[in-house]
Design an enzyme around this catalytic site. Structure first.
Site, PDB file in Angstrom:
ATOM      1  N   LYS A 185      -2.003  29.988   0.804  1.00  0.00           N
ATOM      2  CA  LYS A 185      -2.232  28.539   1.191  1.00  0.00           C
ATOM      3  C   LYS A 185      -0.750  27.892   1.715  1.00  0.00           C
ATOM      4  CE  LYS A 185      -6.785  28.159   0.714  1.00  0.00           C
ATOM      5  NZ  LYS A 185      -7.458  28.135   1.716  1.00  0.00           N
ATOM      6  N   TYR A 208      -3.054  33.159  -4.227  1.00  0.00           N
ATOM      7  CA  TYR A 208      -3.805  32.152  -3.729  1.00  0.00           C
ATOM      8  C   TYR A 208      -2.717  30.904  -3.051  1.00  0.00           C
ATOM      9  CZ  TYR A 208      -6.985  28.099  -3.153  1.00  0.00           C
ATOM     10  OH  TYR A 208      -7.647  27.119  -2.576  1.00  0.00           O
ATOM     11  N   SER A 219      -4.170  23.689   1.263  1.00  0.00           N
ATOM     12  CA  SER A 219      -4.577  23.225  -0.074  1.00  0.00           C
ATOM     13  C   SER A 219      -3.333  22.596  -0.588  1.00  0.00           C
ATOM     14  CB  SER A 219      -4.990  24.376  -0.842  1.00  0.00           C
ATOM     15  OG  SER A 219      -4.737  23.996  -2.525  1.00  0.00           O
TER      16      SER A 219
END
Length: 260
Positions: free
Chosen positions: A154, A150, A137
């Site tokens: 990533k 998160y 991401s």
């Protein structure tokens, strides 16, 4: 013989859009997902639209050692392309978010992605060919307050993918980390489970466009693929400004989107 692709989280969103592209190119598909209804619908649509050979596996990819279970069920089926797409997010301060959900995210993004890659990579190297597409991401390029784990996971996927891409030079196997910005998928529903939703709407791309970009980059063997000129610019910012400032900017964006 037709090649086979395994796609985690392949029954909806970005994974499903990638499945459509692979089916169009006459791949056999193995779709792994936690949603039985979505798997059934995806299988029916892909078979009807492209006459594709579709196998589905109903699996909770956040479970420890699920990768061994998947590979065991594959049996002698050789996987020519692996797409580690499944994932979800959690919004809130680390001190207040739910550990059970976080543990599942860590298992899914880090352990399952790494283990499944390791298990399937062995066959690719032995055959001298293969492609791996890992979903990182834009978040992977900087710390992310209010979505700390998160962003961190990533970042792990990005670093891991770049490292093994280098190790695999000359083997016939390529690894691509796809790093999209905000993308319109079911992520926005999943990220809010048990906490406040992070309603990111700025710079939103469609899953179809991101999938097309990632598919093309994977076939070219690119190690890192960032769709969109603005996203490419954003990815460079943490490298040219103090990390404290980059972190503060991300915090402000997260808070604004939560307020909106």
């Amino acid at each position: 013989m037709a090649k086979t692709v395994l796609i985690t989280g392949g029954a909806s969103g970005l994974g499903y859009e990638l499945a459509l592209l692979f089916a169009k190119d006459t791949y056999n598909l193995v779709l792994v997902d936690i949603n039985a209804d979505n798997l059934k619908q995806a299988k029916e649509t892909l078979e009807k639209k492209y006459n594709a050979n579709v196998r589905v596996m109903l699996k909770d990819l956040s479970q420890v050692n699920i990768s061994e279970e998947i590979v065991a069920e594959l049996g002698d089926t050789a996987i020519d392309v692996l797409v580690n797409n499944a994932g979800f997010g959690l919004f809130g301060t680390f001190a207040t978010t739910d550990w059970d959900r976080e543990a599942k995210m860590l298992n899914l993004h880090v352990v399952t992605t790494t283990h499944l890659t390791k298990l399937i990579l062995k066959g690719m190297v032995a055959r001298g060919s293969g492609k791996i597409l890992n979903l990182s991401s834009l978040a992977g390029f900087q710390p992310g307050p209010l979505m700390s784990l998160y962003y961190a996971t990533k970042g792990y996927i990005l670093s891991f993918s770049e490292a093994i891409a280098n190790e695999l030079k000359g083997t016939g196997v390529t690894v691509t980390a796809l790093c999209p910005g905000p993308t319109k998928t079911s992520f926005q529903q999943v990220v809010s489970e048990g906490t406040s939703e992070n309603k990111i709407t700025f710079n939103m791309a469609t899953a179809k466009d991101v999938a097309a970009y990632g598919y093309k980059a994977m076939n070219k063997g690119k190690s890192v693929a960032i769709p969109g000129g603005f996203n490419k610019f954003l990815a460079t910012l943490p490298r040219i400004m103090p990390r404290r400032l980059a972190t503060s900017i991300v915090r402000n964006i997260q808070e604004k989107n939560r307020a909106d």
